[in-house]
Write a protein that holds these residues in place. Structure first.
Motif, PDB file in Angstrom:
ATOM      1  N   GLU A  20      17.703   3.842 -50.747  1.00 48.47           N
ATOM      2  CA  GLU A  20      16.398   4.161 -50.188  1.00 48.47           C
ATOM      3  C   GLU A  20      15.317   3.314 -50.840  1.00 48.47           C
ATOM      4  O   GLU A  20      15.423   2.943 -52.005  1.00 48.47           O
ATOM      5  N   TRP A 122      16.411   8.085 -45.106  1.00 51.57           N
ATOM      6  CA  TRP A 122      16.966   8.914 -46.169  1.00 51.57           C
ATOM      7  C   TRP A 122      16.080  10.127 -46.385  1.00 51.57           C
ATOM      8  O   TRP A 122      14.884   9.989 -46.663  1.00 51.57           O
ATOM      9  N   CYS A 123      16.658  11.326 -46.235  1.00 49.90           N
ATOM     10  CA  CYS A 123      15.911  12.563 -46.467  1.00 49.90           C
ATOM     11  C   CYS A 123      15.946  12.882 -47.946  1.00 49.90           C
ATOM     12  O   CYS A 123      17.020  13.149 -48.521  1.00 49.90           O
ATOM     13  N   VAL A 124      14.788  12.853 -48.589  1.00 53.26           N
ATOM     14  CA  VAL A 124      14.706  13.054 -50.037  1.00 53.26           C
ATOM     15  C   VAL A 124      15.168  14.451 -50.415  1.00 53.26           C
ATOM     16  O   VAL A 124      15.943  14.642 -51.367  1.00 53.26           O
ATOM     17  N   GLU A 125      14.685  15.458 -49.717  1.00 49.47           N
ATOM     18  CA  GLU A 125      14.978  16.836 -50.073  1.00 49.47           C
ATOM     19  C   GLU A 125      16.459  17.190 -49.880  1.00 49.47           C
ATOM     20  O   GLU A 125      17.035  17.945 -50.674  1.00 49.47           O
ATOM     21  N   GLU A 126      17.082  16.667 -48.851  1.00 47.60           N
ATOM     22  CA  GLU A 126      18.471  17.009 -48.561  1.00 47.60           C
ATOM     23  C   GLU A 126      19.462  15.996 -49.126  1.00 47.60           C
ATOM     24  O   GLU A 126      20.668  16.229 -49.102  1.00 47.60           O
ATOM     25  N   GLU A 127      18.940  14.859 -49.592  1.00 46.10           N
ATOM     26  CA  GLU A 127      19.771  13.787 -50.149  1.00 46.10           C
ATOM     27  C   GLU A 127      20.883  13.373 -49.185  1.00 46.10           C
ATOM     28  O   GLU A 127      22.068  13.335 -49.524  1.00 46.10           O
ATOM     29  N   ARG A 128      20.482  13.042 -47.965  1.00 41.75           N
ATOM     30  CA  ARG A 128      21.441  12.538 -46.978  1.00 41.75           C
ATOM     31  C   ARG A 128      20.692  11.708 -45.938  1.00 41.75           C
ATOM     32  O   ARG A 128      19.467  11.780 -45.798  1.00 41.75           O
TER      33      ARG A 128
END
Length: 444
Positions: A20, A122-128
């Protein structure tokens, strides 16, 4: 931030390692216009999808410090300052992209291969990873977990030994082993949809043809080789009848990625279909085609065909002809084939080759609604068009971005509720599933 979540741009270093970006937000492109993804057009990266780099193309992201979209050629100094390139997703089937990957296409030095390029973040909160896409088909038969190549080879060898000299079967063995065609693999696994390629020639010269690109093509190399012969009725029957008689949820389909257009072999196919139906009433017989010969469509319906899928990149004649580049037929013939198919009792589908920025133009939406409503089209397969985004955008000559792919899907379904969306061909038993009029959106 979207719906309480932060989506960062995904980039790659010179070696292709993906990560990311430290501060650039995910962006996508509608046509060649960068934009922020809407909340309702982002889903977790589907299982079986892959990430690819866009070689040498700087990523474009949204810079919250400047409140603007900006290309990035390097990482910040405190992240090493290395050169970066854009990243995209190639999604698993059943999902239609809503945005193209955001990149600086102006400096592109090569024509990109024939893939369906999709915006990824990239979703920071969900790490995916997330992609700009919507699910359009519930069918899970095409997920990679169903295709274990360790089990395939002995099945191929056994089937070839059972029918020595069947050239069509030998072609499909190559498709399954060398090109990893899921439909060809289905034949040897004895299940679902199996292919029946028949035509070495085509009367279109599609800009993004997967099976034949001329040496002087403005596009790129084709993805696979085209079949070089017309199989006999006996060769077709020898492949199709056992599958129809024994396979689970059996479909056999003419018109594959490894051939031209089967409509040019309509007489041979019609004879083969009649042979199939004399031997078994089981299973579904299907045709994928450009729909260039309306009389042939009517004759195949009379022969015993169950369903048809006719390919269109656009329902506007000028855009259709700019992509398909028909030879000896016109857009009006394709529309007449849709009419004849429905009149002949076929489950009638459009293989709609969609592209953000073209398929969601207001004129396109209006034309599509008129067409599917007037001709009583049953289903639109929302297929991602595999082509270099810049090449296609320039060929279509659109003036600017569209309304958004998700908005387009919502509008058409709202105005023609009986119309179904999908990605795959269906068996006769599932042509009209319960509640299909209200079955949208499908969810991730």
């Amino acid at each position: 931030m979207k719906n309480g979540k932060t989506f960062l741009a995904v980039v790659a270093d010179e070696k292709g390692e993906v990560f990311e970006h430290p501060f650039l937000r995910m962006a996508g492109m509608n046509g060649m216009t960068p934009c922020l993804p809407r909340v309702d057009e982002l889903i977790p990266l589907p299982e079986g999808s892959r990430l690819f780099t866009l070689p040498g193309l700087p990523p474009v992201g949204y810079d919250p410090r400047q409140n603007a979209f900006a290309p990035a050629t390097r990482l910040p100094r405190n992240w090493g300052g290395g050169t970066i390139q854009a990243v995209c997703a190639f999604m698993a089937p059943a999902y239609t992209r809503t945005l193209l990957p955001a990149a600086d296409y102006g400096g592109k030095q090569m024509t990109l291969p024939l893939w369906a390029y999709t915006a990824v973040g990239w979703c920071v909160e969900e790490e995916r990873f997330y992609v700009a896409a919507a699910r359009v088909d519930r069918n899970t038969q095409w997920q990679p977990r169903h295709f274990d190549d360790r089990k395939l080879d002995p099945l191929v060898r056994r089937r070839l030994a059972e029918q020595p000299g069947n050239r069509l079967l030998e072609q499909l063995a190559r498709c399954a082993i060398d090109y990893h065609c899921f439909a060809a693999k289905n034949l040897f696994f004895g299940r679902w949809e199996a292919p029946l390629p028949t035509s070495p020639v085509c009367n279109s010269s599609c800009l993004g043809c997967l099976s034949l690109q001329p040496e002087a093509s403005e596009c790129c190399p084709s993805s696979q080789e085209r079949i070089a012969f017309v199989p006999t009725v006996e060769e077709i029957r020898g492949v199709a009848v056992p599958h129809l008689e024994q396979a689970q949820h059996a479909i056999v389909s003419f018109g594959q990625g490894c051939e031209g257009d089967p409509i040019l072999q309509a007489e041979r196919i019609g004879e083969a279909v009649r042979h199939m139906r004399r031997e078994t009433a089981r299973g579904t017989i299907h045709l994928n085609t450009n729909g260039s010969l309306p009389d042939a469509v009517a004759a195949l319906a009379d022969a015993g065909l169950d369903s048809i899928r006719i390919s269109l990149n656009s329902v506007r004649p000028a855009l259709y002809e700019a992509y398909h580049r028909p030879r000896g037929y016109g857009f009006a013939d394709v529309i007449e084939s849709l009419r004849r198919a429905k009149a002949g009792g076929l489950f009638t589908m459009i293989n709609y080759l969609v592209f953000p920025g073209v398929s969601d133009q207001p004129e396109e939406i209006e034309a599509l609604v008129r067409l599917v409503d007037k001709l009583d089209v049953d289903l639109v397969q929302l297929r991602n068009l595999s082509i270099d985004p810049q090449l296609y955008w320039q060929a279509m000559g659109e003036p600017g971005p569209g309304l958004g792919m998700k908005a387009m899907m919502d509008q058409v379904k709202q105005r023609v509720p009986r119309l179904q969306y999908g990605y795959f061909n269906r068996t006769r038993e599932t042509f009209y599933p319960p509640g299909f009029e209200q079955d949208w959106p499908l969810g991730a």
